[in-house]
Design an enzyme around this catalytic site. Structure first.
Site, PDB file in Angstrom:
ATOM      1  N   ASN A 144       0.747  -1.153   0.038  1.00 20.47           N
ATOM      2  CA  ASN A 144       0.096  -0.014  -0.019  1.00 20.47           C
ATOM      3  C   ASN A 144       0.912   1.233   0.112  1.00 20.47           C
ATOM      4  O   ASN A 144       1.928   1.293   0.379  1.00 20.47           O
ATOM      5  CB  ASN A 144      -0.910   0.016   1.378  1.00 20.47           C
ATOM      6  CG  ASN A 144      -2.096  -0.802   1.039  1.00 20.47           C
ATOM      7  OD1 ASN A 144      -2.639  -0.829   0.019  1.00 20.47           O
ATOM      8  ND2 ASN A 144      -2.418  -1.494   2.122  1.00 20.47           N
ATOM      9  N   CYS A 164      -5.230  -6.060  -4.535  1.00 24.70           N
ATOM     10  CA  CYS A 164      -5.820  -5.680  -3.197  1.00 24.70           C
ATOM     11  C   CYS A 164      -6.930  -6.848  -2.706  1.00 24.70           C
ATOM     12  O   CYS A 164      -7.571  -7.603  -3.693  1.00 24.70           O
ATOM     13  CB  CYS A 164      -6.615  -4.618  -2.936  1.00 24.70           C
ATOM     14  SG  CYS A 164      -7.494  -4.026  -1.432  1.00 24.70           S
ATOM     15  N   HIS A 194      -8.844   1.185  -2.789  1.00 23.39           N
ATOM     16  CA  HIS A 194      -9.408   1.869  -1.455  1.00 23.39           C
ATOM     17  C   HIS A 194     -10.580   2.876  -1.597  1.00 23.39           C
ATOM     18  O   HIS A 194     -10.693   3.556  -0.590  1.00 23.39           O
ATOM     19  CB  HIS A 194      -8.444   1.897  -0.397  1.00 23.39           C
ATOM     20  CG  HIS A 194      -7.434   0.792   0.015  1.00 23.39           C
ATOM     21  ND1 HIS A 194      -6.573   1.071   1.148  1.00 23.39           N
ATOM     22  CD2 HIS A 194      -7.708  -0.392  -0.257  1.00 23.39           C
ATOM     23  CE1 HIS A 194      -6.107  -0.179   1.207  1.00 23.39           C
ATOM     24  NE2 HIS A 194      -6.664  -0.965   0.432  1.00 23.39           N
ATOM     25  N   TYR A 244     -13.467   1.321   2.998  1.00 23.20           N
ATOM     26  CA  TYR A 244     -12.558   2.350   3.178  1.00 23.20           C
ATOM     27  C   TYR A 244     -13.559   3.883   2.892  1.00 23.20           C
ATOM     28  O   TYR A 244     -13.027   4.836   3.132  1.00 23.20           O
ATOM     29  CB  TYR A 244     -11.575   2.374   2.380  1.00 23.20           C
ATOM     30  CG  TYR A 244     -10.584   1.315   2.648  1.00 23.20           C
ATOM     31  CD1 TYR A 244      -9.672   1.795   3.544  1.00 23.20           C
ATOM     32  CD2 TYR A 244     -10.596   0.038   2.222  1.00 23.20           C
ATOM     33  CE1 TYR A 244      -8.636   1.164   3.744  1.00 23.20           C
ATOM     34  CE2 TYR A 244      -9.565  -0.732   2.553  1.00 23.20           C
ATOM     35  CZ  TYR A 244      -8.556  -0.223   3.460  1.00 23.20           C
ATOM     36  OH  TYR A 244      -7.408  -1.152   3.923  1.00 23.20           O
TER      37      TYR A 244
END
Length: 421
Positions: A144, A164, A194, A244
Protein backbone atom coordinates in the site's frame (compact mmCIF):
# COMPACT_ATOMS: atom_id res chain seq x y z
CA UNK A 1 8.08 -22.15 -11.59
CA UNK A 2 9.96 -19.82 -9.26
CA UNK A 3 8.24 -17.13 -7.21
CA UNK A 4 9.86 -14.61 -4.90
CA UNK A 5 8.19 -12.66 -2.09
CA UNK A 6 9.82 -9.38 -1.09
CA UNK A 7 8.80 -8.78 2.51
CA UNK A 8 8.72 -12.52 3.08
CA UNK A 9 9.36 -12.04 6.79
CA UNK A 10 5.94 -10.44 7.21
CA UNK A 11 3.53 -12.08 9.64
CA UNK A 12 1.13 -12.09 6.64
CA UNK A 13 3.29 -14.63 4.85
CA UNK A 14 1.84 -17.87 6.35
CA UNK A 15 -1.53 -16.85 4.86
CA UNK A 16 0.18 -16.71 1.48
CA UNK A 17 1.98 -19.99 2.07
CA UNK A 18 -1.26 -21.73 3.03
CA UNK A 19 -2.81 -20.61 -0.25
CA UNK A 20 0.20 -21.75 -2.28
CA UNK A 21 0.00 -25.15 -0.61
CA UNK A 22 -3.77 -25.62 -1.02
CA UNK A 23 -3.88 -24.33 -4.59
CA UNK A 24 -0.73 -25.97 -5.90
CA UNK A 25 -2.55 -27.41 -8.92
CA UNK A 26 -3.49 -23.89 -10.01
CA UNK A 27 -0.02 -22.47 -9.35
CA UNK A 28 2.62 -25.24 -9.41
CA UNK A 29 5.56 -23.64 -7.61
CA UNK A 30 8.84 -25.52 -7.66
CA UNK A 31 10.80 -22.87 -5.74
CA UNK A 32 9.56 -20.12 -3.43
CA UNK A 33 12.03 -17.53 -2.13
CA UNK A 34 11.15 -15.43 0.90
CA UNK A 35 13.24 -12.23 0.98
CA UNK A 36 13.51 -9.90 3.96
CA UNK A 37 16.26 -7.83 5.60
CA UNK A 38 14.99 -8.83 9.07
CA UNK A 39 16.83 -12.14 9.31
CA UNK A 40 15.38 -13.17 12.69
CA UNK A 41 11.76 -12.74 11.60
CA UNK A 42 12.52 -14.35 8.26
CA UNK A 43 13.80 -17.56 9.81
CA UNK A 44 10.72 -17.88 12.04
CA UNK A 45 8.38 -17.32 9.12
CA UNK A 46 10.45 -19.51 6.81
CA UNK A 47 10.43 -22.40 9.27
CA UNK A 48 6.65 -22.32 9.57
CA UNK A 49 6.33 -21.98 5.79
CA UNK A 50 8.34 -25.18 5.27
CA UNK A 51 6.23 -27.03 7.84
CA UNK A 52 2.99 -25.90 6.16
CA UNK A 53 4.27 -27.14 2.79
CA UNK A 54 5.32 -30.45 4.34
CA UNK A 55 1.99 -30.95 6.14
CA UNK A 56 0.04 -30.36 2.94
CA UNK A 57 2.34 -32.48 0.80
CA UNK A 58 3.74 -29.68 -1.35
CA UNK A 59 7.02 -30.70 -2.95
CA UNK A 60 8.25 -27.16 -3.65
CA UNK A 61 11.45 -25.84 -2.10
CA UNK A 62 11.28 -22.80 0.20
CA UNK A 63 14.40 -20.64 0.42
CA UNK A 64 14.94 -17.71 2.80
CA UNK A 65 17.44 -14.93 2.14
CA UNK A 66 18.23 -11.32 2.93
CA UNK A 67 19.96 -10.95 -0.46
CA UNK A 68 17.39 -9.35 -2.75
CA UNK A 69 19.36 -9.71 -5.97
CA UNK A 70 20.09 -13.40 -5.43
CA UNK A 71 16.55 -14.06 -4.26
CA UNK A 72 14.79 -12.65 -7.31
CA UNK A 73 17.23 -14.05 -9.87
CA UNK A 74 15.39 -16.24 -12.34
CA UNK A 75 12.00 -15.61 -10.77
CA UNK A 76 8.90 -15.83 -12.97
CA UNK A 77 6.98 -13.48 -10.68
CA UNK A 78 7.86 -11.31 -7.68
CA UNK A 79 5.29 -10.36 -5.03
CA UNK A 80 5.85 -7.14 -3.11
CA UNK A 81 4.42 -6.94 0.42
CA UNK A 82 6.76 -4.59 2.25
CA UNK A 83 6.21 -1.90 4.85
CA UNK A 84 8.91 0.80 4.90
CA UNK A 85 9.36 1.94 8.48
CA UNK A 86 7.38 -0.95 9.95
CA UNK A 87 4.54 -0.61 12.44
CA UNK A 88 6.31 2.33 14.11
CA UNK A 89 5.90 4.44 10.98
CA UNK A 90 2.33 3.22 10.61
CA UNK A 91 1.58 4.34 14.17
CA UNK A 92 2.77 7.82 13.26
CA UNK A 93 0.64 7.83 10.08
CA UNK A 94 -2.40 7.01 12.18
CA UNK A 95 -1.86 9.60 14.92
CA UNK A 96 -0.42 12.97 13.83
CA UNK A 97 -3.17 13.73 11.25
CA UNK A 98 -5.71 13.55 14.10
CA UNK A 99 -4.14 16.66 15.62
CA UNK A 100 -5.67 18.64 12.74
CA UNK A 101 -8.99 16.83 12.95
CA UNK A 102 -8.19 14.74 9.87
CA UNK A 103 -8.44 10.98 9.54
CA UNK A 104 -5.30 9.14 10.61
CA UNK A 105 -5.06 6.08 8.37
CA UNK A 106 -2.20 4.29 6.66
CA UNK A 107 -3.52 4.34 3.08
CA UNK A 108 -5.64 7.47 2.72
CA UNK A 109 -5.41 11.09 3.75
CA UNK A 110 -2.17 12.52 5.12
CA UNK A 111 -1.02 9.18 6.55
CA UNK A 112 -1.51 7.53 3.17
CA UNK A 113 0.61 10.21 1.52
CA UNK A 114 3.37 9.67 4.09
CA UNK A 115 3.35 5.96 3.30
CA UNK A 116 3.52 6.66 -0.43
CA UNK A 117 6.50 9.00 0.00
CA UNK A 118 8.38 6.38 2.02
CA UNK A 119 7.44 3.49 -0.22
CA UNK A 120 7.59 4.52 -3.88
CA UNK A 121 11.38 5.10 -4.09
CA UNK A 122 12.07 1.79 -2.34
CA UNK A 123 9.70 -0.16 -4.58
CA UNK A 124 11.15 1.39 -7.74
CA UNK A 125 14.66 0.43 -6.65
CA UNK A 126 13.50 -3.13 -6.02
CA UNK A 127 11.77 -3.24 -9.40
CA UNK A 128 14.92 -2.11 -11.22
CA UNK A 129 16.88 -4.88 -9.52
CA UNK A 130 14.18 -7.43 -10.40
CA UNK A 131 14.29 -6.31 -14.03
CA UNK A 132 18.08 -6.73 -14.08
CA UNK A 133 18.07 -10.15 -12.38
CA UNK A 134 14.95 -11.56 -14.07
CA UNK A 135 14.05 -9.78 -17.30
CA UNK A 136 10.41 -10.44 -18.10
CA UNK A 137 9.35 -11.27 -14.54
CA UNK A 138 5.93 -10.04 -13.46
CA UNK A 139 5.70 -7.82 -10.40
CA UNK A 140 2.57 -8.25 -8.30
CA UNK A 141 2.18 -5.36 -5.90
CA UNK A 142 0.31 -5.84 -2.62
CA UNK A 143 2.19 -2.96 -0.99
CA UNK A 144 0.00 0.00 0.00
CA UNK A 145 -0.98 2.47 -1.21
CA UNK A 146 -1.46 -0.02 -4.06
CA UNK A 147 -2.85 2.43 -6.62
CA UNK A 148 -0.01 4.94 -6.31
CA UNK A 149 2.69 2.26 -6.10
CA UNK A 150 1.32 0.41 -9.14
CA UNK A 151 1.16 3.64 -11.12
CA UNK A 152 4.80 4.32 -10.25
CA UNK A 153 5.79 0.85 -11.43
CA UNK A 154 3.86 1.07 -14.69
CA UNK A 155 5.11 4.55 -15.52
CA UNK A 156 8.67 3.30 -15.01
CA UNK A 157 8.03 0.59 -17.62
CA UNK A 158 7.75 -2.45 -15.37
CA UNK A 159 5.46 -5.42 -15.95
CA UNK A 160 3.27 -4.86 -12.93
CA UNK A 161 -0.25 -5.44 -11.68
CA UNK A 162 -1.62 -4.20 -8.37
CA UNK A 163 -3.62 -6.44 -6.05
CA UNK A 164 -5.92 -5.78 -3.10
CA UNK A 165 -8.01 -8.21 -1.05
CA UNK A 166 -11.08 -5.94 -0.64
CA UNK A 167 -12.85 -7.25 -3.74
CA UNK A 168 -12.25 -10.94 -3.07
CA UNK A 169 -13.44 -10.42 0.50
CA UNK A 170 -16.72 -8.94 -0.73
CA UNK A 171 -17.06 -11.68 -3.33
CA UNK A 172 -16.74 -14.34 -0.63
CA UNK A 173 -19.15 -12.47 1.63
CA UNK A 174 -21.80 -12.10 -1.08
CA UNK A 175 -21.41 -15.72 -2.16
CA UNK A 176 -22.11 -16.88 1.40
CA UNK A 177 -25.21 -14.67 1.63
CA UNK A 178 -26.47 -15.95 -1.73
CA UNK A 179 -25.48 -19.56 -0.95
CA UNK A 180 -23.53 -19.95 -4.18
CA UNK A 181 -19.91 -20.76 -5.00
CA UNK A 182 -17.59 -17.74 -4.85
CA UNK A 183 -16.44 -18.40 -8.42
CA UNK A 184 -20.04 -17.83 -9.57
CA UNK A 185 -20.10 -14.27 -8.18
CA UNK A 186 -18.94 -11.55 -10.57
CA UNK A 187 -18.57 -8.04 -9.17
CA UNK A 188 -19.16 -4.84 -11.08
CA UNK A 189 -16.34 -3.26 -9.12
CA UNK A 190 -15.44 0.34 -10.01
CA UNK A 191 -13.07 2.93 -8.61
CA UNK A 192 -9.54 3.28 -7.30
CA UNK A 193 -7.71 1.19 -4.76
CA UNK A 194 -9.45 1.67 -1.38
CA UNK A 195 -12.06 3.86 -3.09
CA UNK A 196 -14.46 1.43 -4.77
CA UNK A 197 -18.13 0.65 -5.15
CA UNK A 198 -19.92 -2.57 -6.12
CA UNK A 199 -22.48 -1.38 -8.67
CA UNK A 200 -23.64 -4.90 -9.55
CA UNK A 201 -23.31 -8.45 -8.24
CA UNK A 202 -23.84 -10.83 -11.12
CA UNK A 203 -24.29 -14.57 -11.13
CA UNK A 204 -22.07 -16.52 -13.49
CA UNK A 205 -20.18 -13.72 -15.23
CA UNK A 206 -20.36 -10.20 -16.64
CA UNK A 207 -23.63 -10.88 -18.46
CA UNK A 208 -25.34 -12.70 -15.59
CA UNK A 209 -28.38 -11.53 -13.68
CA UNK A 210 -27.71 -8.65 -11.28
CA UNK A 211 -28.48 -9.81 -7.75
CA UNK A 212 -27.37 -6.63 -5.99
CA UNK A 213 -30.94 -5.37 -5.43
CA UNK A 214 -31.85 -8.73 -3.87
CA UNK A 215 -28.73 -8.68 -1.70
CA UNK A 216 -29.56 -5.23 -0.38
CA UNK A 217 -33.20 -6.10 0.20
CA UNK A 218 -32.57 -9.42 1.92
CA UNK A 219 -29.25 -8.83 3.65
CA UNK A 220 -28.81 -5.05 3.80
CA UNK A 221 -28.53 -4.99 7.58
CA UNK A 222 -25.69 -7.52 7.64
CA UNK A 223 -23.82 -5.81 4.81
CA UNK A 224 -24.23 -2.41 6.49
CA UNK A 225 -22.95 -3.82 9.78
CA UNK A 226 -19.85 -5.20 8.03
CA UNK A 227 -19.17 -1.78 6.52
CA UNK A 228 -20.08 0.07 9.74
CA UNK A 229 -22.45 2.28 7.78
CA UNK A 230 -26.19 2.84 8.39
CA UNK A 231 -28.47 0.55 6.40
CA UNK A 232 -30.29 3.64 5.12
CA UNK A 233 -27.11 4.83 3.41
CA UNK A 234 -26.87 1.64 1.34
CA UNK A 235 -30.56 1.78 0.45
CA UNK A 236 -30.24 5.37 -0.74
CA UNK A 237 -27.03 4.75 -2.68
CA UNK A 238 -28.22 1.51 -4.26
CA UNK A 239 -24.60 0.32 -4.39
CA UNK A 240 -22.18 -1.21 -1.88
CA UNK A 241 -19.18 1.00 -1.08
CA UNK A 242 -16.01 -0.57 0.27
CA UNK A 243 -15.43 -0.08 3.98
CA UNK A 244 -12.76 2.51 3.14
CA UNK A 245 -15.54 4.85 1.99
CA UNK A 246 -16.47 5.26 5.65
CA UNK A 247 -13.47 7.60 5.94
CA UNK A 248 -15.27 9.86 3.47
CA UNK A 249 -18.96 9.26 4.27
CA UNK A 250 -18.52 9.42 8.07
CA UNK A 251 -15.27 11.36 8.39
CA UNK A 252 -15.94 13.27 11.61
CA UNK A 253 -17.39 10.21 13.34
CA UNK A 254 -14.31 8.20 12.40
CA UNK A 255 -11.97 10.90 13.70
CA UNK A 256 -13.77 10.87 17.06
CA UNK A 257 -13.44 7.08 17.22
CA UNK A 258 -9.74 7.13 16.32
CA UNK A 259 -8.98 9.74 18.95
CA UNK A 260 -10.63 7.61 21.63
CA UNK A 261 -8.67 4.38 21.17
CA UNK A 262 -5.15 3.05 20.54
CA UNK A 263 -3.94 3.09 16.96
CA UNK A 264 -4.47 0.07 14.76
CA UNK A 265 -0.69 -0.09 14.44
CA UNK A 266 -0.39 -0.62 18.20
CA UNK A 267 -2.90 -3.48 18.02
CA UNK A 268 -1.12 -5.05 15.05
CA UNK A 269 2.29 -4.74 16.69
CA UNK A 270 1.04 -6.77 19.66
CA UNK A 271 -0.51 -9.36 17.33
CA UNK A 272 2.77 -9.61 15.44
CA UNK A 273 4.65 -10.21 18.68
CA UNK A 274 2.30 -13.07 19.54
CA UNK A 275 2.35 -14.47 16.00
CA UNK A 276 6.13 -14.55 15.80
CA UNK A 277 6.23 -16.36 19.13
CA UNK A 278 3.81 -18.93 17.71
CA UNK A 279 5.80 -19.24 14.48
CA UNK A 280 8.82 -20.25 16.53
CA UNK A 281 7.03 -23.35 17.82
CA UNK A 282 8.46 -26.30 15.83
CA UNK A 283 5.18 -28.20 16.32
CA UNK A 284 3.11 -25.55 14.54
CA UNK A 285 2.44 -26.53 10.92
CA UNK A 286 -0.74 -24.60 10.10
CA UNK A 287 -1.50 -20.89 10.04
CA UNK A 288 -2.78 -19.90 13.51
CA UNK A 289 -6.29 -18.55 14.02
CA UNK A 290 -4.88 -15.27 15.33
CA UNK A 291 -3.61 -14.52 11.82
CA UNK A 292 -7.20 -13.90 10.68
CA UNK A 293 -7.29 -10.84 12.94
CA UNK A 294 -4.07 -9.50 11.40
CA UNK A 295 -5.85 -8.62 8.13
CA UNK A 296 -5.32 -9.67 4.52
CA UNK A 297 -8.16 -12.23 4.37
CA UNK A 298 -8.17 -14.20 1.08
CA UNK A 299 -4.97 -12.45 -0.03
CA UNK A 300 -3.40 -15.82 -0.82
CA UNK A 301 -6.26 -16.92 -3.06
CA UNK A 302 -6.24 -13.63 -4.96
CA UNK A 303 -2.46 -13.81 -5.35
CA UNK A 304 -2.53 -17.39 -6.62
CA UNK A 305 -5.28 -16.55 -9.10
CA UNK A 306 -3.44 -13.52 -10.44
CA UNK A 307 -0.03 -15.16 -10.65
CA UNK A 308 -1.48 -18.22 -12.38
CA UNK A 309 -3.15 -16.06 -15.04
CA UNK A 310 -0.10 -13.87 -15.64
CA UNK A 311 2.12 -16.94 -15.99
CA UNK A 312 -0.22 -18.71 -18.39
CA UNK A 313 -1.85 -21.11 -15.95
CA UNK A 314 -5.41 -21.73 -14.88
CA UNK A 315 -6.43 -18.54 -13.15
CA UNK A 316 -9.98 -17.19 -13.18
CA UNK A 317 -11.11 -15.51 -16.42
CA UNK A 318 -11.99 -12.27 -14.61
CA UNK A 319 -10.19 -10.71 -11.66
CA UNK A 320 -10.28 -7.38 -9.84
CA UNK A 321 -6.86 -5.75 -10.23
CA UNK A 322 -5.13 -2.39 -10.33
CA UNK A 323 -3.97 -1.42 -13.80
CA UNK A 324 -3.91 1.43 -16.31
CA UNK A 325 -7.24 3.09 -17.05
CA UNK A 326 -6.69 3.36 -20.82
CA UNK A 327 -10.12 4.91 -21.40
CA UNK A 328 -12.12 2.54 -19.19
CA UNK A 329 -13.28 5.45 -17.03
CA UNK A 330 -13.51 8.27 -19.60
CA UNK A 331 -13.29 11.02 -17.02
CA UNK A 332 -9.78 9.94 -15.94
CA UNK A 333 -6.41 10.16 -17.73
CA UNK A 334 -5.32 7.09 -19.65
CA UNK A 335 -2.36 6.55 -17.31
CA UNK A 336 -4.43 6.70 -14.12
CA UNK A 337 -4.44 3.39 -12.26
CA UNK A 338 -7.93 2.10 -11.54
CA UNK A 339 -9.29 -0.93 -9.68
CA UNK A 340 -11.82 -2.83 -11.78
CA UNK A 341 -12.68 -6.27 -13.12
CA UNK A 342 -10.28 -7.26 -15.89
CA UNK A 343 -9.30 -10.16 -18.05
CA UNK A 344 -5.81 -11.28 -17.07
CA UNK A 345 -3.30 -13.29 -19.07
CA UNK A 346 0.40 -13.44 -19.98
CA UNK A 347 0.04 -10.07 -21.74
CA UNK A 348 -1.26 -8.42 -18.58
CA UNK A 349 -4.61 -7.04 -17.43
CA UNK A 350 -7.28 -5.57 -19.69
CA UNK A 351 -10.16 -3.83 -17.87
CA UNK A 352 -13.70 -4.85 -18.74
CA UNK A 353 -16.05 -2.11 -19.92
CA UNK A 354 -17.68 -0.11 -17.11
CA UNK A 355 -21.15 1.48 -17.44
CA UNK A 356 -21.21 5.24 -18.07
CA UNK A 357 -20.05 7.58 -15.30
CA UNK A 358 -22.33 8.01 -12.31
CA UNK A 359 -21.83 11.34 -10.53
CA UNK A 360 -22.52 9.51 -7.26
CA UNK A 361 -18.94 8.27 -7.32
CA UNK A 362 -17.23 9.55 -10.49
CA UNK A 363 -16.58 12.98 -9.00
CA UNK A 364 -14.84 11.56 -5.94
CA UNK A 365 -12.86 9.14 -8.11
CA UNK A 366 -11.66 12.03 -10.29
CA UNK A 367 -10.75 14.07 -7.22
CA UNK A 368 -8.71 11.31 -5.60
CA UNK A 369 -7.06 10.49 -8.93
CA UNK A 370 -5.83 14.08 -9.13
CA UNK A 371 -4.48 13.76 -5.59
CA UNK A 372 -2.72 10.48 -6.51
CA UNK A 373 -1.04 12.15 -9.48
CA UNK A 374 0.30 14.89 -7.20
CA UNK A 375 1.26 12.32 -4.55
CA UNK A 376 3.30 10.34 -7.06
CA UNK A 377 5.01 13.51 -8.23
CA UNK A 378 5.94 14.28 -4.61
CA UNK A 379 7.21 10.73 -4.07
CA UNK A 380 9.36 10.84 -7.20
CA UNK A 381 10.72 14.39 -6.97
CA UNK A 382 10.33 15.40 -3.32
CA UNK A 383 10.00 18.93 -2.00
CA UNK A 384 7.77 20.62 0.54
CA UNK A 385 5.65 22.38 -2.09
CA UNK A 386 4.81 19.11 -3.83
CA UNK A 387 3.79 17.52 -0.53
CA UNK A 388 1.65 20.56 0.30
CA UNK A 389 -0.11 20.49 -3.08
CA UNK A 390 -0.93 16.80 -2.75
CA UNK A 391 -2.41 17.33 0.71
CA UNK A 392 -4.39 20.37 -0.41
CA UNK A 393 -5.85 18.33 -3.30
CA UNK A 394 -6.96 15.45 -1.08
CA UNK A 395 -10.73 15.63 -0.40
CA UNK A 396 -10.22 14.58 3.23
CA UNK A 397 -8.02 17.64 3.82
CA UNK A 398 -8.61 20.40 1.25
CA UNK A 399 -8.01 23.42 3.52
CA UNK A 400 -4.94 25.60 3.24
CA UNK A 401 -4.30 25.80 6.96
CA UNK A 402 -4.59 22.02 7.50
CA UNK A 403 -2.47 21.20 4.45
CA UNK A 404 0.26 23.56 5.65
CA UNK A 405 0.40 22.09 9.17
CA UNK A 406 0.18 18.50 7.94
CA UNK A 407 3.02 19.09 5.48
CA UNK A 408 5.35 20.10 8.29
CA UNK A 409 4.25 17.19 10.46
CA UNK A 410 4.62 14.67 7.64
CA UNK A 411 8.17 15.79 6.91
CA UNK A 412 9.12 15.90 10.59
CA UNK A 413 7.85 12.38 11.25
CA UNK A 414 9.35 10.86 8.09
CA UNK A 415 12.64 12.72 7.64
CA UNK A 416 14.75 9.57 7.96
CA UNK A 417 12.89 8.01 5.03
CA UNK A 418 12.91 11.05 2.72
CA UNK A 419 16.17 11.51 0.86
CA UNK A 420 15.30 15.10 -0.05
CA UNK A 421 14.22 16.28 3.43
Amino acid sequence: MKLAVVGGGSTYTPELIDGFARLRDTLPISELVLIDPAAGRLELVGGLARRIFARQGHSGKIVTTSDLDAGVEGADAVLLQLRVGGQAARHQDETWPLECGCVGQETTGAGGLAKALRTVPVVLDIAERVQHASPGAWIIDFTNPVGIVTRALLQAGHKAVGLCNVAIGLQRRFAALLDVAPADVHLNHVGLNHLTWETGVRLGGPEGADLLPKLLADHGDRIADDLRLPRAVLDRLGVVPSYYLRYFYAHDEVVRELRAKPSRAAEVAEMERQLLEMYGDPALDTKPELLARRGGAFYSEAAVDLAASLLGGGGSPYQVVNTYNNGTLPYLPADAVIEVQATVGPQGATPLPVPGPDPLYSGLIANVTAYEELALEAALRGGRDRVFKALLAHPLIGQFEYADKLTDQLIAHNREHLAWA
